[in-house]
Design an enzyme around this catalytic site. Sequence first.
Site, short mmCIF file in Angstrom:
data_model
loop_
_atom_site.label_atom_id
_atom_site.label_comp_id
_atom_site.label_asym_id
_atom_site.label_seq_id
_atom_site.Cartn_x
_atom_site.Cartn_y
_atom_site.Cartn_z
N LYS A 1 0.85 -1.20 0.00
CA LYS A 1 0.00 0.00 0.00
C LYS A 1 0.89 1.25 0.00
CE LYS A 1 -3.39 -2.71 2.45
NZ LYS A 1 -4.63 -2.74 3.19
N GLU B 1 -9.62 -0.61 -1.54
CA GLU B 1 -9.32 0.78 -1.18
C GLU B 1 -9.43 1.69 -2.40
OE1 GLU B 1 -5.57 -0.10 0.67
OE2 GLU B 1 -6.64 -1.11 2.29
N GLU C 1 -10.92 -10.77 -1.39
CA GLU C 1 -10.63 -10.07 -0.14
C GLU C 1 -11.91 -9.51 0.46
OE1 GLU C 1 -6.34 -8.59 -0.09
OE2 GLU C 1 -7.42 -7.14 -1.28
N GLY D 1 -7.20 -5.44 7.02
CA GLY D 1 -6.60 -4.53 8.00
C GLY D 1 -7.34 -4.47 9.33
C1 PEP Z 1 -4.88 -6.03 1.57
O1 PEP Z 1 -4.94 -4.82 1.69
O2 PEP Z 1 -4.85 -6.51 0.42
C2 PEP Z 1 -4.88 -6.86 2.77
C3 PEP Z 1 -5.25 -8.09 2.66
O3 PEP Z 1 -4.51 -6.25 3.94
P1 PEP Z 1 -4.31 -6.96 5.38
O4 PEP Z 1 -3.50 -8.20 5.14
O5 PEP Z 1 -3.55 -5.96 6.20
O6 PEP Z 1 -5.66 -7.27 5.90
#
Ligand code: PEP
Length: 250
Positions: free
Chosen positions: A11, A97, A167, A173
């Site tokens: 990120k 995001e 996801e 996060g």
């Molecule tokens: C991501 O942003 O793709 C992600 C999976 O973040 P995290 O592992 O921090 O949950």
Amino acid sequence: MRRTVIAGNWKMNKTNQEAVEMLHQLKKEVAGISEVDIVIGAPFTCLSDAVKETVGSNIKIAAENVYPKSSGAYTGEISPKMLKAIGVEYVILGHSERREYFQESDEFINEKVKAVLAEGMTAILCIGEKLEDREAGKTNMVNETQLRGGLAGITKEEAANIIVAYEPVWAIGTGKTATPELAQETHAKIRKVLVSLFDKVGEEMTIQYGGSMKPENAAELLAQKDIDGGLIGGASLEAKSFAEIVKAGR
Ligand code: PEP
């Protein structure tokens, strides 16, 4: 055979120097691992030196976004051609995001997927439902819409260069991981859509899980039949924790 792909998504983290230092350490941690494809997604400012630091190693570099034109009057944007020219091999697209903060639509993400594939790079297409979608029983519908939208007009041959990252937005996060069973159930539904679109190629496509994957839960998630890798945010920032996840994927 499906490839297991463990990809980090840094990120908006790390200066160029921090990126190079981390990759220097990661190279040592994952040296000799060939059963897993290892990818690090880094900010644009780090990409050139990240590629130089990892050249000849088993680590590949991803961009976290791209603009779907090869050049032109698009102030501030970066093209697939520019990424390809410095040795970037993967591009993360449609991350939640970007959908949320930059209002990226499935149509726009689809343009990006096509532009990335046209340069011979691999697209990592992110999809996933929000908490309110899951609570309303809309998980599979949301994922199917994002999949069909992001993959519109893609041929079977092109699909072989696409990775899907599932996801669930509520797990990103937040420290809340989907249970392996829940993730597998959703991955199986995603697989069905991919097979309906691409037949046999859909069976072979890598579907990553993303959302608070960490060394403690990676092995159990990766043991599921349709979980073929991970997209990792927080735990990819440190070489040791990311390497442990890579090793769990062997
Ligand atoms: C991501 O942003 O793709 C992600 C999976 O973040 P995290 O592992 O921090 O949950």
